[in-house]
Design an enzyme around this catalytic site. Structure first.
Site, PDB file in Angstrom:
ATOM      1  N   GLY A  19      96.664 145.043  -7.556  1.00 23.95           N
ATOM      2  CA  GLY A  19      97.260 146.137  -6.799  1.00 23.95           C
ATOM      3  C   GLY A  19      98.747 145.909  -6.668  1.00 23.95           C
ATOM      4  O   GLY A  19      99.256 144.833  -6.985  1.00 23.95           O
ATOM      5  N   GLY A  20      99.436 146.910  -6.193  1.00 24.88           N
ATOM      6  CA  GLY A  20     100.868 146.797  -5.960  1.00 24.88           C
ATOM      7  C   GLY A  20     101.141 146.023  -4.673  1.00 24.88           C
ATOM      8  O   GLY A  20     100.220 145.656  -3.937  1.00 24.88           O
ATOM      9  N   ARG A  22     101.760 145.252  -1.001  1.00 22.52           N
ATOM     10  CA  ARG A  22     101.285 145.872   0.246  1.00 22.52           C
ATOM     11  C   ARG A  22     100.231 146.946   0.006  1.00 22.52           C
ATOM     12  O   ARG A  22     100.103 147.889   0.779  1.00 22.52           O
ATOM     13  CB  ARG A  22     102.452 146.443   1.057  1.00 22.52           C
ATOM     14  CG  ARG A  22     103.595 145.486   1.331  1.00 22.52           C
ATOM     15  CD  ARG A  22     103.220 144.230   2.049  1.00 22.52           C
ATOM     16  NE  ARG A  22     102.691 144.529   3.379  1.00 22.52           N
ATOM     17  CZ  ARG A  22     102.032 143.676   4.124  1.00 22.52           C
ATOM     18  NH1 ARG A  22     101.787 142.470   3.670  1.00 22.52           N
ATOM     19  NH2 ARG A  22     101.602 143.998   5.304  1.00 22.52           N
ATOM     20  N   GLY A  24      96.956 146.429   0.008  1.00 21.55           N
ATOM     21  CA  GLY A  24      95.706 146.120   0.700  1.00 21.55           C
ATOM     22  C   GLY A  24      94.785 145.215  -0.096  1.00 21.55           C
ATOM     23  O   GLY A  24      93.648 144.963   0.301  1.00 21.55           O
ATOM     24  N   ALA A  43      96.389 129.137  -1.475  1.00 24.62           N
ATOM     25  CA  ALA A  43      97.636 129.891  -1.353  1.00 24.62           C
ATOM     26  C   ALA A  43      98.651 129.337  -2.347  1.00 24.62           C
ATOM     27  O   ALA A  43      98.920 128.136  -2.354  1.00 24.62           O
ATOM     28  CB  ALA A  43      98.174 129.791   0.068  1.00 24.62           C
ATOM     29  N   GLY A  45     101.814 130.715  -2.700  1.00 24.35           N
ATOM     30  CA  GLY A  45     103.175 131.045  -2.284  1.00 24.35           C
ATOM     31  C   GLY A  45     103.929 129.842  -1.751  1.00 24.35           C
ATOM     32  O   GLY A  45     103.333 128.883  -1.253  1.00 24.35           O
ATOM     33  N   HIS A  59      99.841 134.888   8.148  1.00 29.39           N
ATOM     34  CA  HIS A  59      98.639 135.013   7.322  1.00 29.39           C
ATOM     35  C   HIS A  59      97.611 133.943   7.689  1.00 29.39           C
ATOM     36  O   HIS A  59      96.418 134.234   7.810  1.00 29.39           O
ATOM     37  CB  HIS A  59      98.981 134.929   5.829  1.00 29.39           C
ATOM     38  CG  HIS A  59      99.528 136.180   5.263  1.00 29.39           C
ATOM     39  ND1 HIS A  59      98.732 137.159   4.716  1.00 29.39           N
ATOM     40  CD2 HIS A  59     100.798 136.634   5.166  1.00 29.39           C
ATOM     41  CE1 HIS A  59      99.483 138.166   4.297  1.00 29.39           C
ATOM     42  NE2 HIS A  59     100.738 137.865   4.559  1.00 29.39           N
ATOM     43  N   ASP A  94      95.274 133.456  -3.851  1.00 32.63           N
ATOM     44  CA  ASP A  94      96.235 134.510  -3.521  1.00 32.63           C
ATOM     45  C   ASP A  94      97.634 133.912  -3.605  1.00 32.63           C
ATOM     46  O   ASP A  94      98.026 133.134  -2.749  1.00 32.63           O
ATOM     47  CB  ASP A  94      95.951 135.052  -2.123  1.00 32.63           C
ATOM     48  CG  ASP A  94      96.622 136.376  -1.828  1.00 32.63           C
ATOM     49  OD1 ASP A  94      97.426 136.848  -2.651  1.00 32.63           O
ATOM     50  OD2 ASP A  94      96.348 136.935  -0.758  1.00 32.63           O
TER      51      ASP A  94
END
Length: 179
Positions: A19-20, A22, A24, A43, A45, A59, A94
């Protein structure tokens, strides 16, 4: 909205959620695993600045006690192998595009990293959900690094989608089955 884990299979099941920004997609993936009683959150990031550090903290807090969070920006295959416990809880990664960014910044061999991940997936026993940003809907980037990122992301998504039991595109919070 009732979501379920990927269907049972010898590999435990792989689900790619695209998805793009933000859109969801992370919330959708987290809801699937929350309904299964929680899991491991890998994670990818990095907190490059205060805003990102605050975002990461929010988060973590929002996930609650059902989750074990593992921060692994580079060694994704090793992290997946570590949490591949027979009968273990599902794993959420993610996100793949942040992992890809980290690999590029570290000047790693992207094709070899993608191949290693794709070779590993069929051997895993736990369900794995991958969240990733679909970056192929936009214009052609103006600089070489951005074009390389877009190209690597497109190849990564195609390879994972080929292996995955399920692929879902999330737009404006609405999950749309692709595969």
């Amino acid at each position: 909205m009732t979501q379920t884990l990927p269907p049972e299979s010898p590999s435990g099941g792989t689900h790619l959620i695209l998805g793009g920004a933000r859109s969801g997609k992370s919330r959708f993936a987290e809801n699937i695993i929350n309904q299964a009683g929680g899991g491991t959150y890998i994670a990818t990031g990095r907190a490059w600045d205060d805003e990102m550090a605050n975002r990461i903290d929010r988060h973590k807090q929002s996930r609650g006690d059902l989750w074990q969070t593992v921060e692994e920006p580079l060694e994704l295959c090793l992290a997946l192998q570590t949490y591949n416990v027979t009968g273990g809880k599902p794993v959420l990664v993610d996100c793949l595009t942040l992992w890809l960014t980290n690999l590029m910044l570290e000047d790693r061999d992207i094709d070899a990293e993608i191949a290693a991940l794709c070779d590993l997936l069929p051997t895993l026993d736990v369900p794995v959900l991958f969240v990733s940003n679909e970056v192929g809907f936009g214009i052609v980037p103006e600089n070489a690094m951005a074009r390389a990122f877009r190209d690597h992301a497109g190849r990564l998504h195609q390879r994972i989608a080929e292996i995955a039991d399920k692929v879902t595109l999330v737009v404006a919070g609405i999950p749309m089955p692709v595969k």
